[in-house]
Design an enzyme around this catalytic site. Sequence first.
Site, PDB file in Angstrom:
ATOM      1  N   LYS A 118      -0.156  -9.390   1.997  1.00  0.00           N
ATOM      2  CA  LYS A 118       0.183  -7.990   1.201  1.00  0.00           C
ATOM      3  C   LYS A 118      -0.653  -8.815  -0.303  1.00  0.00           C
ATOM      4  O   LYS A 118       0.416  -9.798  -0.561  1.00  0.00           O
ATOM      5  CB  LYS A 118       1.178  -7.358   1.448  1.00  0.00           C
ATOM      6  CG  LYS A 118       1.237  -6.105   0.862  1.00  0.00           C
ATOM      7  CD  LYS A 118       1.054  -4.863   1.718  1.00  0.00           C
ATOM      8  CE  LYS A 118       0.698  -3.462   1.214  1.00  0.00           C
ATOM      9  NZ  LYS A 118       0.705  -2.729   2.190  1.00  0.00           N
ATOM     10  N   ASP A 158      -4.308   0.076  -1.494  1.00  0.00           N
ATOM     11  CA  ASP A 158      -2.410   0.795  -0.671  1.00  0.00           C
ATOM     12  C   ASP A 158      -2.047   1.386  -2.198  1.00  0.00           C
ATOM     13  O   ASP A 158      -2.946   2.254  -2.889  1.00  0.00           O
ATOM     14  CB  ASP A 158      -1.000  -0.222  -0.983  1.00  0.00           C
ATOM     15  CG  ASP A 158       0.014   0.352  -0.464  1.00  0.00           C
ATOM     16  OD1 ASP A 158       0.274  -0.155   0.945  1.00  0.00           O
ATOM     17  OD2 ASP A 158       1.207  -0.054  -0.914  1.00  0.00           O
TER      18      ASP A 158
HETATM   19  N1  LIG Z   1      -3.274   4.066   2.131  1.00  0.00           N
HETATM   20  C1  LIG Z   1      -2.919   3.272   3.036  1.00  0.00           C
HETATM   21  O1  LIG Z   1      -3.783   2.796   4.507  1.00  0.00           O
HETATM   22  C2  LIG Z   1      -0.921   2.767   3.719  1.00  0.00           C
HETATM   23  C3  LIG Z   1      -0.262   2.891   2.869  1.00  0.00           C
HETATM   24  N2  LIG Z   1       0.816   2.895   3.388  1.00  0.00           N
HETATM   25  C4  LIG Z   1       1.892   3.399   2.691  1.00  0.00           C
HETATM   26  O2  LIG Z   1       2.063   5.057   2.652  1.00  0.00           O
HETATM   27  C5  LIG Z   1       3.162   4.905   0.855  1.00  0.00           C
HETATM   28  C6  LIG Z   1       1.979   5.691   0.060  1.00  0.00           C
HETATM   29  O3  LIG Z   1       0.584   4.649  -0.272  1.00  0.00           O
HETATM   30  P1  LIG Z   1      -0.669   5.650  -0.146  1.00  0.00           P
HETATM   31  O4  LIG Z   1      -0.771   7.121  -0.525  1.00  0.00           O
HETATM   32  O5  LIG Z   1      -1.864   4.546   0.128  1.00  0.00           O
HETATM   33  O6  LIG Z   1      -0.639   5.712  -1.868  1.00  0.00           O
HETATM   34  P2  LIG Z   1      -1.232   6.729  -3.090  1.00  0.00           P
HETATM   35  O7  LIG Z   1      -0.953   5.744  -4.735  1.00  0.00           O
HETATM   36  O8  LIG Z   1      -2.614   7.003  -2.534  1.00  0.00           O
HETATM   37  O9  LIG Z   1       0.135   7.612  -2.894  1.00  0.00           O
HETATM   38  C7  LIG Z   1       1.215   7.274  -3.569  1.00  0.00           C
HETATM   39  C8  LIG Z   1       2.390   8.188  -4.205  1.00  0.00           C
HETATM   40  O10 LIG Z   1       3.733   7.991  -3.367  1.00  0.00           O
HETATM   41  C9  LIG Z   1       4.488   8.507  -5.000  1.00  0.00           C
HETATM   42  N3  LIG Z   1       4.778   7.618  -5.183  1.00  0.00           N
HETATM   43  C10 LIG Z   1       4.827   6.238  -6.021  1.00  0.00           C
HETATM   44  N4  LIG Z   1       6.102   5.677  -6.216  1.00  0.00           N
HETATM   45  C11 LIG Z   1       6.842   6.808  -5.673  1.00  0.00           C
HETATM   46  C12 LIG Z   1       8.059   6.537  -6.344  1.00  0.00           C
HETATM   47  N5  LIG Z   1       9.207   5.960  -6.390  1.00  0.00           N
HETATM   48  N6  LIG Z   1       9.021   8.530  -5.595  1.00  0.00           N
HETATM   49  C13 LIG Z   1       8.435   9.118  -5.108  1.00  0.00           C
HETATM   50  N7  LIG Z   1       7.395   9.196  -4.501  1.00  0.00           N
HETATM   51  C14 LIG Z   1       6.843   8.137  -5.452  1.00  0.00           C
HETATM   52  C15 LIG Z   1       3.106   8.682  -5.741  1.00  0.00           C
HETATM   53  O11 LIG Z   1       3.472   9.697  -6.718  1.00  0.00           O
HETATM   54  C16 LIG Z   1       1.886   9.377  -4.926  1.00  0.00           C
HETATM   55  O12 LIG Z   1       2.025  10.667  -4.521  1.00  0.00           O
HETATM   56  C17 LIG Z   1       2.858   3.721   0.852  1.00  0.00           C
HETATM   57  O13 LIG Z   1       4.923   3.135   1.358  1.00  0.00           O
HETATM   58  C18 LIG Z   1       2.042   2.639   1.453  1.00  0.00           C
HETATM   59  O14 LIG Z   1       2.318   1.507   1.316  1.00  0.00           O
HETATM   60  C19 LIG Z   1       0.808   2.514   4.917  1.00  0.00           C
HETATM   61  C20 LIG Z   1      -0.132   2.368   5.611  1.00  0.00           C
HETATM   62  C21 LIG Z   1      -1.897   2.206   4.771  1.00  0.00           C
HETATM   63  O1  LIG Z   2      -6.140  -1.479   5.542  1.00  0.00           O
HETATM   64  C1  LIG Z   2      -5.320  -2.378   5.543  1.00  0.00           C
HETATM   65  O2  LIG Z   2      -5.856  -3.330   5.455  1.00  0.00           O
HETATM   66  C2  LIG Z   2      -4.142  -2.198   5.096  1.00  0.00           C
HETATM   67  C3  LIG Z   2      -3.362  -1.013   5.150  1.00  0.00           C
HETATM   68  C4  LIG Z   2      -1.695  -1.198   4.432  1.00  0.00           C
HETATM   69  O3  LIG Z   2      -1.733  -2.173   3.365  1.00  0.00           O
HETATM   70  C5  LIG Z   2      -1.058  -0.948   5.075  1.00  0.00           C
HETATM   71  O4  LIG Z   2      -0.946  -1.190   6.402  1.00  0.00           O
HETATM   72  O5  LIG Z   2       0.041  -1.034   4.578  1.00  0.00           O
END
Ligand SMILES: NC(=O)C1=CN([C@@H]2O[C@H](COP(=O)(O)OP(=O)(O)OC[C@H]3O[C@@H](n4cnc5c(N)ncnc54)[C@H](O)[C@@H]3O)[C@@H](O)[C@H]2O)C=CC1
Ligand SMILES: O=C(O)CCC(=O)C(=O)O
Length: 438
Positions: A118, A158
Amino acid sequence: MNNLINRNPGEVEFHQAVHEVTESLLDFIEDNPKYKNAKILERMSEAERIIIFRVPWVDDKGNIQINKGYRVEMNSAIGPYKGGLRFHPTVNLGILKFLAFEQVFKNSLTTLPMGGGKGGSDFDPKQKTDGEVMRFCQSFMTELSKHIGPNTDVPAGDIGVGGREIGFLFGQYKRLRNEFTGVLTGKGREWGGSLIRPEATGYGNVYFAEEMLKTQNDNFKDKIVTVSGSGNVAQFTVEKIIELGGKVVTLSDSSGFIYDPDGIDAKKLEYVMRLKNIKRGRIEEYAKKFGVEYHPNERPWKIKCDVALPSATQNEINKEEAELLIKNGCICISEGANMPSTPEAIEVYLKNKILYGPGKAANAGGVSVSGLEMSQNSLRLSWTREEVDNHLKRIMQDIHTTCVKYGKTKDGFVNYMDGANIGGFVKVAEAMLAQGLV
Ligand SMILES: NC(=O)C1=CN([C@@H]2O[C@H](COP(=O)(O)OP(=O)(O)OC[C@H]3O[C@@H](n4cnc5c(N)ncnc54)[C@H](O)[C@@H]3O)[C@@H](O)[C@H]2O)C=CC1
Ligand SMILES: O=C(O)CCC(=O)C(=O)O
């Protein structure tokens, strides 16, 4: 744990992630002394390599800005390091180490050959122009490019890193290395990306929750669902729930949450996608546009629901909120985000024996389709939407089966947290044993 805490002072999220896994594994390791003798868990808790670097860039006013860049290469026993990049002002080493540690177990569960890593930066893309984001990404990749590669370490998105950022990062890598490879996933469709990657984490979480509901002869039809976040994971979670006949009533961002009792339909979701992905605005604007409640500086867990799908960030559900969810009739919590529940919240779920899908199992769909993107890049082929979605469904079902295999207790209750931790551990541990003291 004392040893780990002393060696990694102040890294509370990292301690939390390792502690959770250790609790699940203690009995299993006692029963399998080969893992204990080889100190597998202790080795897995120490990164193979960590790179920390300076990221200087110039803002639109001509001022020099400096951020910190990181890549935590945690474990490569079963494949190249794989995991996202997070750009957010709260990013620090402890947070990235927790995420990289979780990623090792998650990637193992996917059934695909991927190690765990990461990375990211304390850079905040909010309020930045496209030009500023591009200059930052180019500077970040100028250093990172020395450490990654399609067979070494394959980053992805992420929080704060989506299609725009992956594009700038990929462009700079290609320019520096003069090669077009699958060094990043989450790429655009026209330049090596996979169909369904943007949807994969949200869809995958819903598929996993569906599998859990199936064990109770239940499904998403007419279920009231609370979702947090409004980014990539949250958006495609909502899309899939609508398709399955459920009703999502909340979304949030770091400023507060909206409550729409009529449900977020396809048209409203389209508005959210434009608001968040193009206009880069705040979720409060949804409340103004559709005349619904906005709760500033609050999280959505006090809203009555059948299923909760936290999809924003770590530790966003505490003990009191977990108790409230259960008191209000919530039967299933499945984590789109990484480690969104505090240890005390998880204790509440397990005590009440509800369906609880931990992030490292439930949100593994994103990295799974990243793995499928790597396969397509190696084959120089593109699979159809249907093919990728079918692979994703099968992988989420396989992960569910693994969790049940390792997590079923004597009374028939499935502790998915133990199941995911033990199931994820075994494959990596066996590979480490086979590879000697590395
Ligand atoms: N994008 C991916 O493929 C993956 C993402 N994740 C996890 O999913 C979660 C969301 O990631 P994404 O949707 O990709 O990111 P993103 O950047 O597209 O969206 C993040 C969202 O979380 C909100 N956020 C961030 N910090 C916050 C806080 N302190 N309090 C309340 N809301 C907050 C933001 O306003 C936004 O709506 C994270 O925990 C990430 O690690 C897990 C697996 C894969
Ligand atoms: O698609 C990836 O390689 C990573 C996704 C990711 O950061 C996660 O699973 O938390």
